[in-house]
Scaffold this active site. Structure first.
Site, PDB file in Angstrom:
ATOM      1  N   HIS A 179     -15.315  15.244  -7.422  1.00 28.46           N
ATOM      2  CA  HIS A 179     -13.904  14.913  -7.624  1.00 28.46           C
ATOM      3  C   HIS A 179     -12.992  15.669  -6.653  1.00 28.46           C
ATOM      4  CE1 HIS A 179     -14.890  12.513 -11.043  1.00 28.46           C
ATOM      5  NE2 HIS A 179     -15.436  13.519 -11.684  1.00 28.46           N
ATOM      6  N   HIS A 183      31.311   8.230  24.952  1.00 29.10           N
ATOM      7  CA  HIS A 183      29.959   8.694  24.583  1.00 29.10           C
ATOM      8  C   HIS A 183      28.907   7.839  25.275  1.00 29.10           C
ATOM      9  CE1 HIS A 183      26.560   9.931  21.993  1.00 29.10           C
ATOM     10  NE2 HIS A 183      27.343  10.934  21.608  1.00 29.10           N
TER      11      HIS A 183
END
Length: 462
Positions: free
Chosen positions: A288, A366
């Site tokens: 597991h 920008h």
């Protein structure tokens, strides 16, 4: 070959004893909607909390695979999940009035029978599978356990078991077709070595165990003291060891039943990935712990690939909403309206588009001679797209605003320049509650991810 998602036709109930608690447990399988997956529901607790079958919730693997979410746990989940996967069920509600399913005979047999009694129904949605294209592996250096998955045309599993004991020896088991799970694997019972059993008894565990729900391999001489404890634990007047080295009152279904049960556990544990697999799993000395660690690794790989997968949309088709329809919902107006079209919209997701033009006012500064769309405006455009999703949940969106509450895990990956077409996709992370929306959002351009973020917004009246 593609197949549809599946659930069960009607609910069905099983009752039995919990292996470690020794208490009677009632389990009810119920139909689940599409994309639901496997979900445990603790009906014995206030609010009936849900625990999704996900590898991220694994907390303990010592005596089975235990899940925990928000302090609520489910123990020994693997046998139930293996039955669902083995029968092709993809969506299932599993209600329990205790922390663990009944152990039954230590296999998946009775869960399989219950699901078949309920009936299996196809759902009108294609099952998404993770198709393995290269070898993925995980190795535990300390134990020598290793598990890998390799490309294959269907989901297959092979296990190789070697505990270094003369009694058990080396065993192999293979499942070439998941359709053979019921006949070849589901009846394989859990097993334990005598020295492990003694430890469990000393810690007052396996209260629901008996010689019919676990194969006990006798790997040492049984002392009188141990024999006395075993008689008491299993309520037997006498216990002996058979010629093949197991405690009596049990006949093996197969000589390699231990390897087959390990294969069953692998299927159940890998169900925690949350995605159906198409590939061949090869597990050497599985358990597991390594199973669930591998499940976590695969789940992360699948999640990353999904995140990086670029969705394709036919931009020549008429949009679901044009700019005029968008302005009927969003309060934004030029020059701050940053969504031009809505391509898709459902209760849980939205896809929108923005054409980036040199005429955008922000390109003036920008940046001069090197125009780049500011990252904050890309996020704003993505949020406006998400706003369509939020406002579509109210009957009069013109009377509401969406207010940004939080942005998290924001990552910019590519520049956006004039001429680009931005595609935004936002999906709900959790259902909208009290007007609060939590979304996972992505932005794409030129077949690349340009931005991703988790966004949170709230609906407020104007």
């Amino acid at each position: 070959m593609q197949r549809n998602q599946q659930t069960i036709k009607k609910e069905v109930t099983l009752k039995g004893i919990g292996l470690h608690t020794g208490k009677e447990v009632t389990l009810i399988f119920k139909p689940a909607p599409i994309n639901h997956g496997y979900v445990f529901v603790r009906v014995d607790l206030e609010g009936q909390p849900k625990i999704e079958s996900k590898a991220e919730y694994v907390t303990d693997t010592k005596r089975g695979t235990s899940l925990e979410k928000n302090g609520v746990d489910i123990n020994t989940s693997e046998h139930v999940l293996a039955a669902a996967v083995g029968l092709g069920i993809t969506n299932l509600i599993i209600e329990l009035n205790a922390s663990e399913p009944p152990i039954m005979d230590g296999s998946s047999k009775y869960f399989v029978e219950a699901i078949e009694e309920a009936g299996i129904v196809s759902q009108d949605v294609i099952l998404e599978e993770y198709i393995v294209k290269e070898i993925i592996s995980y190795k535990d250096e300390e134990s020598g356990s290793e598990i890998m998955i390799v490309p294959s045309d269907e989901y297959q599993v092979t296990t190789m078991v070697d505990f270094g004991t003369q009694i058990l020896g080396t065993q192999n088991a293979s499942l070439e077709k998941m359709s053979d799970f019921k006949e070849e694997i589901s009846k394989a019972r859990t097993f334990s070595f005598l020295h492990e059993l003694e430890t469990l008894l000393d810690h007052n565990l396996i209260k629901g165990g008996d010689l019919n729900n676990a194969i006990v391999y006798v790997d040492k001489e049984i002392s009188e003291h141990t024999m006395s404890k075993l008689k008491k634990a299993f309520d037997k007047d006498s216990i002996s060891v058979t010629a093949n080295g197991i405690l009596d009152n049990l006949t093996l279904h197969w000589a390699n039943e231990a390897a087959r049960h390990k294969l069953l556990d692998v299927i159940g544990d890998l169900a925690l990935i949350g995605t159906a697999l198409r590939g061949k799993v090869i597990a050497n000395k599985p358990g597991h712990s390594i199973n669930t660690k591998f499940a976590k690794k695969l789940a992360e790989i699948i999640k990353k690939e999904k995140r990086n997968k670029i969705p394709q949309y036919d931009l020549s088709l008429p949009p679901l909403m044009n700019i005029n329809q968008i302005m009927e919902i969003l309060p934004h107006r030029p020059p701050f309206l940053l969504v031009d079209k809505i391509l898709e919209l459902s209760d849980s997701h939205v896809v929108g588009l923005k054409n980036v033009s040199m005429n955008e006012p922000f390109f003036v500064g920008h940046f001069p001679e090197a125009p780049v769309m500011p990252g904050v405006l890309i996020v704003e455009a993505m949020a406006q797209c998400g706003g369509i999703l939020v406002l579509s949940t109210v009957p009069d969106p013109e009377n509401y605003l969406t207010i940004f509450m939080k942005m998290d895990k924001v990552k910019f990956k590519q520049m956006v320049v004039p001429g680009d077409t931005l595609i935004f996709k936002a999906e709900l992370i959790s259902p909208i509650r009290r007007g609060i929306c939590h979304m996972q959002s992505f932005g794409y351009a030129n077949n690349k991810i340009v931005v991703e973020a988790e966004l949170m917004a709230k609906i407020v009246k104007k």
